[in-house]
Design a protein around this motif. Structure first.
Motif, PDB file in Angstrom:
ATOM      1  N   TYR A   2      48.515  37.284  42.682  1.00 51.18           N
ATOM      2  CA  TYR A   2      47.683  37.777  41.573  1.00 51.18           C
ATOM      3  C   TYR A   2      48.579  38.157  40.396  1.00 51.18           C
ATOM      4  O   TYR A   2      49.805  38.213  40.523  1.00 51.18           O
ATOM      5  CB  TYR A   2      46.857  38.984  42.061  1.00 51.18           C
ATOM      6  CG  TYR A   2      45.678  39.312  41.170  1.00 51.18           C
ATOM      7  CD1 TYR A   2      44.795  38.318  40.768  1.00 51.18           C
ATOM      8  CD2 TYR A   2      45.454  40.609  40.722  1.00 51.18           C
ATOM      9  CE1 TYR A   2      43.714  38.613  39.956  1.00 51.18           C
ATOM     10  CE2 TYR A   2      44.369  40.907  39.902  1.00 51.18           C
ATOM     11  CZ  TYR A   2      43.506  39.907  39.521  1.00 51.18           C
ATOM     12  OH  TYR A   2      42.433  40.200  38.708  1.00 51.18           O
ATOM     13  N   HIS A   3      47.953  38.486  39.258  1.00 49.22           N
ATOM     14  CA  HIS A   3      48.712  38.751  38.019  1.00 49.22           C
ATOM     15  C   HIS A   3      49.734  37.605  37.825  1.00 49.22           C
ATOM     16  O   HIS A   3      49.434  36.457  38.118  1.00 49.22           O
ATOM     17  CB  HIS A   3      49.421  40.108  38.074  1.00 49.22           C
ATOM     18  CG  HIS A   3      48.526  41.305  38.262  1.00 49.22           C
ATOM     19  ND1 HIS A   3      47.386  41.526  37.512  1.00 49.22           N
ATOM     20  CD2 HIS A   3      48.626  42.359  39.094  1.00 49.22           C
ATOM     21  CE1 HIS A   3      46.830  42.669  37.881  1.00 49.22           C
ATOM     22  NE2 HIS A   3      47.566  43.184  38.854  1.00 49.22           N
ATOM     23  N   LEU A  27      40.954  37.997  48.450  1.00 50.03           N
ATOM     24  CA  LEU A  27      41.792  39.205  48.538  1.00 50.03           C
ATOM     25  C   LEU A  27      41.033  40.325  49.242  1.00 50.03           C
ATOM     26  O   LEU A  27      41.567  40.988  50.135  1.00 50.03           O
ATOM     27  CB  LEU A  27      42.214  39.655  47.132  1.00 50.03           C
ATOM     28  CG  LEU A  27      42.880  41.032  47.035  1.00 50.03           C
ATOM     29  CD1 LEU A  27      44.214  41.046  47.764  1.00 50.03           C
ATOM     30  CD2 LEU A  27      43.063  41.436  45.573  1.00 50.03           C
ATOM     31  N   ILE A  28      39.779  40.526  48.848  1.00 50.42           N
ATOM     32  CA  ILE A  28      38.982  41.588  49.462  1.00 50.42           C
ATOM     33  C   ILE A  28      38.779  41.284  50.945  1.00 50.42           C
ATOM     34  O   ILE A  28      38.899  42.167  51.799  1.00 50.42           O
ATOM     35  CB  ILE A  28      37.609  41.722  48.754  1.00 50.42           C
ATOM     36  CG1 ILE A  28      37.793  41.894  47.239  1.00 50.42           C
ATOM     37  CG2 ILE A  28      36.812  42.882  49.353  1.00 50.42           C
ATOM     38  CD1 ILE A  28      38.542  43.121  46.826  1.00 50.42           C
ATOM     39  N   ARG A  53      44.555  31.629  33.382  1.00 45.23           N
ATOM     40  CA  ARG A  53      45.208  32.263  32.225  1.00 45.23           C
ATOM     41  C   ARG A  53      46.646  31.792  32.058  1.00 45.23           C
ATOM     42  O   ARG A  53      47.174  31.748  30.956  1.00 45.23           O
ATOM     43  CB  ARG A  53      45.226  33.779  32.407  1.00 45.23           C
ATOM     44  CG  ARG A  53      43.885  34.459  32.218  1.00 45.23           C
ATOM     45  CD  ARG A  53      44.071  35.975  32.023  1.00 45.23           C
ATOM     46  NE  ARG A  53      42.777  36.599  31.809  1.00 45.23           N
ATOM     47  CZ  ARG A  53      42.113  37.305  32.753  1.00 45.23           C
ATOM     48  NH1 ARG A  53      42.663  37.519  33.925  1.00 45.23           N
ATOM     49  NH2 ARG A  53      40.937  37.818  32.488  1.00 45.23           N
ATOM     50  N   LEU A  70      38.926  35.856  43.928  1.00 47.65           N
ATOM     51  CA  LEU A  70      39.344  37.208  44.298  1.00 47.65           C
ATOM     52  C   LEU A  70      38.690  37.692  45.592  1.00 47.65           C
ATOM     53  O   LEU A  70      39.213  38.602  46.245  1.00 47.65           O
ATOM     54  CB  LEU A  70      38.984  38.185  43.176  1.00 47.65           C
ATOM     55  CG  LEU A  70      39.952  38.232  41.997  1.00 47.65           C
ATOM     56  CD1 LEU A  70      39.328  38.998  40.842  1.00 47.65           C
ATOM     57  CD2 LEU A  70      41.258  38.875  42.427  1.00 47.65           C
ATOM     58  N   GLY A  71      37.560  37.079  45.953  1.00 51.00           N
ATOM     59  CA  GLY A  71      36.919  37.447  47.217  1.00 51.00           C
ATOM     60  C   GLY A  71      37.863  37.269  48.400  1.00 51.00           C
ATOM     61  O   GLY A  71      37.768  37.988  49.400  1.00 51.00           O
ATOM     62  N   GLU A 125      38.862  43.492  37.198  1.00 52.33           N
ATOM     63  CA  GLU A 125      38.191  42.280  37.698  1.00 52.33           C
ATOM     64  C   GLU A 125      38.121  42.292  39.229  1.00 52.33           C
ATOM     65  O   GLU A 125      37.122  41.879  39.817  1.00 52.33           O
ATOM     66  CB  GLU A 125      38.916  41.021  37.199  1.00 52.33           C
ATOM     67  CG  GLU A 125      38.707  40.790  35.701  1.00 52.33           C
ATOM     68  CD  GLU A 125      39.347  39.497  35.195  1.00 52.33           C
ATOM     69  OE1 GLU A 125      39.992  38.781  35.978  1.00 52.33           O
ATOM     70  OE2 GLU A 125      39.191  39.226  33.991  1.00 52.33           O
ATOM     71  N   VAL A 126      39.175  42.782  39.869  1.00 52.94           N
ATOM     72  CA  VAL A 126      39.162  42.867  41.332  1.00 52.94           C
ATOM     73  C   VAL A 126      38.083  43.840  41.794  1.00 52.94           C
ATOM     74  O   VAL A 126      37.332  43.560  42.736  1.00 52.94           O
ATOM     75  CB  VAL A 126      40.544  43.303  41.878  1.00 52.94           C
ATOM     76  CG1 VAL A 126      40.480  43.480  43.392  1.00 52.94           C
ATOM     77  CG2 VAL A 126      41.616  42.296  41.510  1.00 52.94           C
ATOM     78  N   GLU A 177      43.028  42.994  34.754  1.00 52.37           N
ATOM     79  CA  GLU A 177      42.852  42.182  35.965  1.00 52.37           C
ATOM     80  C   GLU A 177      42.522  43.058  37.172  1.00 52.37           C
ATOM     81  O   GLU A 177      41.847  42.597  38.101  1.00 52.37           O
ATOM     82  CB  GLU A 177      44.092  41.309  36.214  1.00 52.37           C
ATOM     83  CG  GLU A 177      44.187  40.178  35.185  1.00 52.37           C
ATOM     84  CD  GLU A 177      45.242  39.122  35.506  1.00 52.37           C
ATOM     85  OE1 GLU A 177      45.053  37.966  35.072  1.00 52.37           O
ATOM     86  OE2 GLU A 177      46.254  39.443  36.164  1.00 52.37           O
ATOM     87  N   GLY A 178      42.976  44.307  37.153  1.00 55.54           N
ATOM     88  CA  GLY A 178      42.608  45.228  38.230  1.00 55.54           C
ATOM     89  C   GLY A 178      41.113  45.489  38.234  1.00 55.54           C
ATOM     90  O   GLY A 178      40.467  45.510  39.288  1.00 55.54           O
ATOM     91  N   ILE A 180      34.584  42.201  41.403  1.00 51.28           N
ATOM     92  CA  ILE A 180      34.349  41.182  42.438  1.00 51.28           C
ATOM     93  C   ILE A 180      34.199  41.852  43.807  1.00 51.28           C
ATOM     94  O   ILE A 180      33.314  41.530  44.601  1.00 51.28           O
ATOM     95  CB  ILE A 180      35.510  40.166  42.488  1.00 51.28           C
ATOM     96  CG1 ILE A 180      35.621  39.380  41.179  1.00 51.28           C
ATOM     97  CG2 ILE A 180      35.367  39.234  43.687  1.00 51.28           C
ATOM     98  CD1 ILE A 180      34.552  38.329  40.961  1.00 51.28           C
ATOM     99  N   GLY A 181      35.076  42.830  44.062  1.00 47.76           N
ATOM    100  CA  GLY A 181      35.079  43.504  45.360  1.00 47.76           C
ATOM    101  C   GLY A 181      33.792  44.248  45.644  1.00 47.76           C
ATOM    102  O   GLY A 181      33.430  44.463  46.807  1.00 47.76           O
TER     103      GLY A 181
END
Lengths: 130, 135
Positions: A40-41, A115-116, A84, A112-113, B26-27, B23-24, B30-31
């Motif tokens: 990420y980032h 990651l969760i 990006r 991102l899902g 955004e997490v 971006e944090g 989504i989370g």
């Protein structure tokens, strides 16, 4: 134990990716499971095969690709962060009208899902960043 | 996935100088779809993320701060802000956005999402978490 790893910085500027790699390799060698490595980032920059470091330095991208191939490791690059920063696979290149892709072997682009889900599924989620 | 874990998103950076805050967030958004027990923590320069009346037009940066107002609708309603971090930066709770959420168990009463806590309380909150993501 089941681990997941998050890498939040790009290669070479920060040690985060090196440390994450060393941890992941050591965990696998000790018989642990690594459910996923999520980039990420600026960490998404670990996933470009265009990286060409000097020959006397470590190749951070190749190291990840080799580890993935040896251990069927799931290396996931966040799609929004990747867009990006110009990290694209063949599908993304086609979708966004780009003239080529640069994703390294063993990496895949997803959301991102992932990651969760890694946080939910793993006993520990380790974040490597600045 | 039936298991519910306690997720904390720690925010340590000011909002516009680096991408971590944007971006944090955004997490977190989504989370929210994963129905976990979620909270956010704002420490150090991270407290600047919640500052009222952010205006990035002169800097040419995207002002994403209105998105914090959507957190309540995503049931992200525990935003812990460290008191000492505010004080060290000459800020008080009155300088922060008045973020709220609607409590469906209390006739949709509007309640504040921001909870100012001491450094010691923040330490205890970290101790309680299953997953900590650090931005």
């Amino acid at each position: 134990m089941k681990f997941s790893v998050m890498v939040n910085e790009g290669p070479y500027t920060h040690q985060a990716s090196d440390t994450a790699y060393q941890f992941t390799r050591a965990a696998l060698a000790a018989g642990h499971e690594v459910f996923r490595v999520f980039f990420y980032h600026d960490g998404v920059n670990n996933g470009t095969r265009m990286t060409t470091p000097p020959q006397d330095d470590r190749n951070i991208v190749d190291r990840w690709s080799e580890l993935a191939s040896e251990h069927e490791l799931d290396l996931v690059v966040c799609v929004a962060a990747a867009q990006r920063r110009g990290i694209v696979d063949a599908d993304e290149a086609k979708r966004n009208g780009k003239d080529g892709d640069n994703i390294a072997p063993g990496f895949r682009i997803s959301g991102l899902g992932q990651l969760i889900e890694a946080g939910i599924q793993s006993d520990r989620l380790l974040v490597f960043g600045d | 996935m039936s298991e519910t874990k306690k997720f904390m998103y720690i925010n340590r950076h000011a909002p516009h100088g680096t991408v971590y805050a944007h971006e944090g967030l955004e997490v977190v958004l989504i989370g929210a779809a994963f129905e976990q027990d979620v909270c956010m923590a704002f420490i150090g320069d991270g407290v600047f993320q919640l500052k009222q009346d952010q205006d990035t037009s002169e800097a040419g940066m995207k002002n994403f701060s209105p998105a914090y107002r959507a957190l309540g609708d995503y049931e992200v309603n525990k935003l812990y802000v460290e008191r000492e971090s505010l004080q060290e930066r000459g800020l008080s709770e009155a300088d922060l956005m008045p973020l709220t959420w609607e409590d469906e168990d209390d006739d949709w009463a509007e309640k504040p999402s921001i909870r100012v806590v001491s450094r010691a309380e923040m330490s205890d909150l970290l101790e309680e978490q299953d997953v900590i993501l650090n931005f």
